[in-house]
Design an enzyme around this catalytic site. Sequence first.
Site, mmCIF file in Angstrom:
data_model
loop_
_atom_site.group_PDB
_atom_site.id
_atom_site.type_symbol
_atom_site.label_atom_id
_atom_site.label_comp_id
_atom_site.label_asym_id
_atom_site.label_seq_id
_atom_site.Cartn_x
_atom_site.Cartn_y
_atom_site.Cartn_z
ATOM 1 N N HIS A 76 0.795 -1.181 -0.011
ATOM 2 C CA HIS A 76 0.118 0.086 -0.024
ATOM 3 C C HIS A 76 0.946 1.296 0.083
ATOM 4 O O HIS A 76 1.576 1.594 1.071
ATOM 5 C CB HIS A 76 -0.917 -0.150 1.345
ATOM 6 C CG HIS A 76 -1.754 1.184 1.400
ATOM 7 N ND1 HIS A 76 -3.187 1.011 1.800
ATOM 8 C CD2 HIS A 76 -1.469 2.534 1.151
ATOM 9 C CE1 HIS A 76 -3.491 2.076 1.568
ATOM 10 N NE2 HIS A 76 -2.991 3.199 1.284
ATOM 11 N N HIS A 82 1.329 5.481 -1.755
ATOM 12 C CA HIS A 82 0.932 6.425 -2.679
ATOM 13 C C HIS A 82 2.183 7.009 -3.280
ATOM 14 O O HIS A 82 3.346 7.680 -2.432
ATOM 15 C CB HIS A 82 0.322 7.613 -1.866
ATOM 16 C CG HIS A 82 -1.014 7.160 -1.085
ATOM 17 N ND1 HIS A 82 -2.166 7.286 -1.729
ATOM 18 C CD2 HIS A 82 -1.223 6.406 0.102
ATOM 19 C CE1 HIS A 82 -3.169 6.660 -1.009
ATOM 20 N NE2 HIS A 82 -2.448 6.181 0.290
ATOM 21 N N LEU A 83 2.482 6.824 -4.662
ATOM 22 C CA LEU A 83 3.596 7.450 -5.552
ATOM 23 C C LEU A 83 3.354 8.712 -6.107
ATOM 24 O O LEU A 83 4.336 9.322 -6.458
ATOM 25 C CB LEU A 83 3.924 6.369 -6.402
ATOM 26 C CG LEU A 83 4.658 4.988 -5.700
ATOM 27 C CD1 LEU A 83 5.054 4.133 -7.063
ATOM 28 C CD2 LEU A 83 5.592 5.344 -4.765
ATOM 29 N N ARG A 84 1.927 9.106 -6.052
ATOM 30 C CA ARG A 84 1.559 10.430 -6.561
ATOM 31 C C ARG A 84 2.095 10.473 -7.908
ATOM 32 O O ARG A 84 2.081 9.546 -8.802
ATOM 33 C CB ARG A 84 2.449 11.665 -5.865
ATOM 34 C CG ARG A 84 2.253 11.519 -4.434
ATOM 35 C CD ARG A 84 0.780 11.674 -3.847
ATOM 36 N NE ARG A 84 0.601 11.927 -2.595
ATOM 37 C CZ ARG A 84 -0.233 11.585 -1.803
ATOM 38 N NH1 ARG A 84 -1.463 10.914 -2.443
ATOM 39 N NH2 ARG A 84 -0.240 11.861 -0.437
ATOM 40 N N ASN A 118 -5.519 7.105 -6.053
ATOM 41 C CA ASN A 118 -6.279 8.355 -5.681
ATOM 42 C C ASN A 118 -5.465 9.413 -6.411
ATOM 43 O O ASN A 118 -5.143 10.528 -5.487
ATOM 44 C CB ASN A 118 -6.576 8.507 -4.204
ATOM 45 C CG ASN A 118 -5.102 8.633 -3.381
ATOM 46 O OD1 ASN A 118 -4.222 7.973 -3.804
ATOM 47 N ND2 ASN A 118 -5.486 8.889 -1.999
ATOM 48 N N LYS A 121 -9.516 -0.694 -5.253
ATOM 49 C CA LYS A 121 -9.474 0.298 -4.070
ATOM 50 C C LYS A 121 -10.909 0.693 -3.938
ATOM 51 O O LYS A 121 -11.351 1.489 -4.755
ATOM 52 C CB LYS A 121 -8.546 1.027 -4.059
ATOM 53 C CG LYS A 121 -8.184 2.102 -2.991
ATOM 54 C CD LYS A 121 -7.860 1.366 -1.814
ATOM 55 C CE LYS A 121 -7.945 2.108 -0.236
ATOM 56 N NZ LYS A 121 -6.668 2.776 0.005
ATOM 57 N N HIS A 181 -10.351 1.041 2.145
ATOM 58 C CA HIS A 181 -10.312 2.229 3.377
ATOM 59 C C HIS A 181 -11.438 2.056 4.024
ATOM 60 O O HIS A 181 -12.554 2.634 3.864
ATOM 61 C CB HIS A 181 -10.126 3.596 2.501
ATOM 62 C CG HIS A 181 -9.793 4.691 3.486
ATOM 63 N ND1 HIS A 181 -8.503 5.196 3.706
ATOM 64 C CD2 HIS A 181 -10.549 5.137 4.553
ATOM 65 C CE1 HIS A 181 -8.634 6.188 4.655
ATOM 66 N NE2 HIS A 181 -9.873 6.162 5.325
ATOM 67 N N HIS A 222 -4.440 -0.575 6.479
ATOM 68 C CA HIS A 222 -3.844 0.381 7.402
ATOM 69 C C HIS A 222 -4.737 0.221 8.721
ATOM 70 O O HIS A 222 -5.476 1.384 9.083
ATOM 71 C CB HIS A 222 -3.563 1.962 6.929
ATOM 72 C CG HIS A 222 -4.719 2.329 6.016
ATOM 73 N ND1 HIS A 222 -5.961 2.459 6.345
ATOM 74 C CD2 HIS A 222 -4.667 3.005 4.696
ATOM 75 C CE1 HIS A 222 -6.763 3.310 5.225
ATOM 76 N NE2 HIS A 222 -5.899 3.292 4.349
ATOM 77 N N LEU A 246 -4.751 9.452 7.744
ATOM 78 C CA LEU A 246 -5.970 8.699 7.812
ATOM 79 C C LEU A 246 -5.719 7.313 7.657
ATOM 80 O O LEU A 246 -5.244 6.985 6.476
ATOM 81 C CB LEU A 246 -7.060 9.571 6.876
ATOM 82 C CG LEU A 246 -7.612 10.841 7.398
ATOM 83 C CD1 LEU A 246 -8.477 11.464 6.348
ATOM 84 C CD2 LEU A 246 -8.410 10.758 8.833
ATOM 85 N N ASP A 297 1.326 2.785 3.596
ATOM 86 C CA ASP A 297 0.643 3.910 3.300
ATOM 87 C C ASP A 297 1.673 5.333 3.311
ATOM 88 O O ASP A 297 1.027 6.277 3.861
ATOM 89 C CB ASP A 297 -0.701 4.096 4.324
ATOM 90 C CG ASP A 297 -1.390 4.809 4.045
ATOM 91 O OD1 ASP A 297 -1.668 5.229 2.826
ATOM 92 O OD2 ASP A 297 -2.502 5.480 4.709
ATOM 93 N N HIS A 301 2.973 14.591 0.904
ATOM 94 C CA HIS A 301 2.200 16.110 0.952
ATOM 95 C C HIS A 301 3.600 17.068 1.183
ATOM 96 O O HIS A 301 4.332 16.756 1.972
ATOM 97 C CB HIS A 301 1.473 16.274 1.697
ATOM 98 C CG HIS A 301 -0.053 15.491 1.397
ATOM 99 N ND1 HIS A 301 -0.882 15.648 0.653
ATOM 100 C CD2 HIS A 301 -0.371 14.242 2.230
ATOM 101 C CE1 HIS A 301 -2.047 14.848 0.584
ATOM 102 N NE2 HIS A 301 -1.705 14.015 1.715
ATOM 103 N N ALA A 356 -3.947 15.204 5.173
ATOM 104 C CA ALA A 356 -3.465 13.756 5.895
ATOM 105 C C ALA A 356 -2.731 13.175 5.214
ATOM 106 O O ALA A 356 -2.712 12.923 3.799
ATOM 107 C CB ALA A 356 -5.015 13.078 5.917
#
Length: 349
Positions: free
Chosen positions: A16, A18-20, A44, A102, A139, A177, A222, A250, A254, A266
């Site tokens: 899990h 987030h690589l953006r 996302n 997801k 989630h 998570h 979150l 996770d 940011h 978050a």
Amino acid sequence: MSDPTRLAIRRPDDWHVHLRDGAMLEAVAPFTARQFARAIVMPNLVPPVTNIAAAEAYRGRILAALPDGCDFTPLMTCYLTDQADAVEIARGYETGAFAACKLYPAHATTNSAYGVTDISNLWPALEAMQRLGMPLLVHGEVTDPEVDIFDREAVFIDRILAGLARDFPALKIVFEHITTAEAVAFVESSGPNIGATVTPHHLVINRNAIFDGGLRPHAYCLPVAKRERHRRAVRRAATSGSTKFFLGTDSAPHAASAKESACGCAGIFNAPFALETYAAAFEEEGALDRFEAFASENGPRLYGLPLNEGQVVLERAPVEVPETEGDVRVFLGGGSLPWRLVPPSSFRT
Ligand code: DOR
Ligand code: ZN
């Protein structure tokens, strides 16, 4: 006799992350690729990754962001919306474009505005996924504003997840998570098709960290960290040797300015020292002998994917965690961790 200063484990995966996209992707992807052989990449983005073409294009951008010769496989996911297309999802899984879907409840977290407003909209997609053995990544938080933010995960189990598991008894579900004793109990009492990921930060911090001498936006993610008794329950589960719990960072970068704001984002960026952070927690629990299964075996077994070949080595040598990487604050920045990952040769400078 094994060497107590060296920990060699099968190459791990991050189930899990987030690589953006864009400049942030280029800045963060090498950290994940340095630590892990594969990663489940969250969809996302803006706009979200909801079809095969978008996933293939995103996979290409991820690979382009990595150093040459880097042995890393992004596993792509499909963002479920109220319009989720069972045919596209099935085709995506069968062709290898998607490894999983997801589920974000609409407005539960970052870029979840296109998420699902009513789980019954997913019935055809979930039927297809159950038939194919395609995992549903959840989630697990309700968005009802009447529900206290610290209760949203536990209430999600009662209102949504328990029913989902009953209605689709063979569906592979990853409760992502997890942060509560209730989530641990739910996963432990369900069948072998239901597992959970555990983040490094939820093993380390409880909710006090968010209010430690002032408001601490870099400890905000979150699901939000919970009371100490929940952290203890999640730690116990992760280090218990149960095959149901596995590694999912996770890591959610940011820019510091987006977190240090009147309405801060978050997400905790832990990718640079994720393995080191997990190893420290396992050692504190006297469970280093169970670390390899958590990091490298339980995830692929639930997904039905082969285990990685090769090994990574952690050595018992303190490593200083930098405060920042670029304009992103690093989890535990300014501190030090007792185990250090020996960088794979493709990343040695
Ligand atoms: O803290 C979080 N950050 N939780 C999520 O569910 C999403 C993530 C993000 O994308 O920033
Ligand atoms: Zn996430």
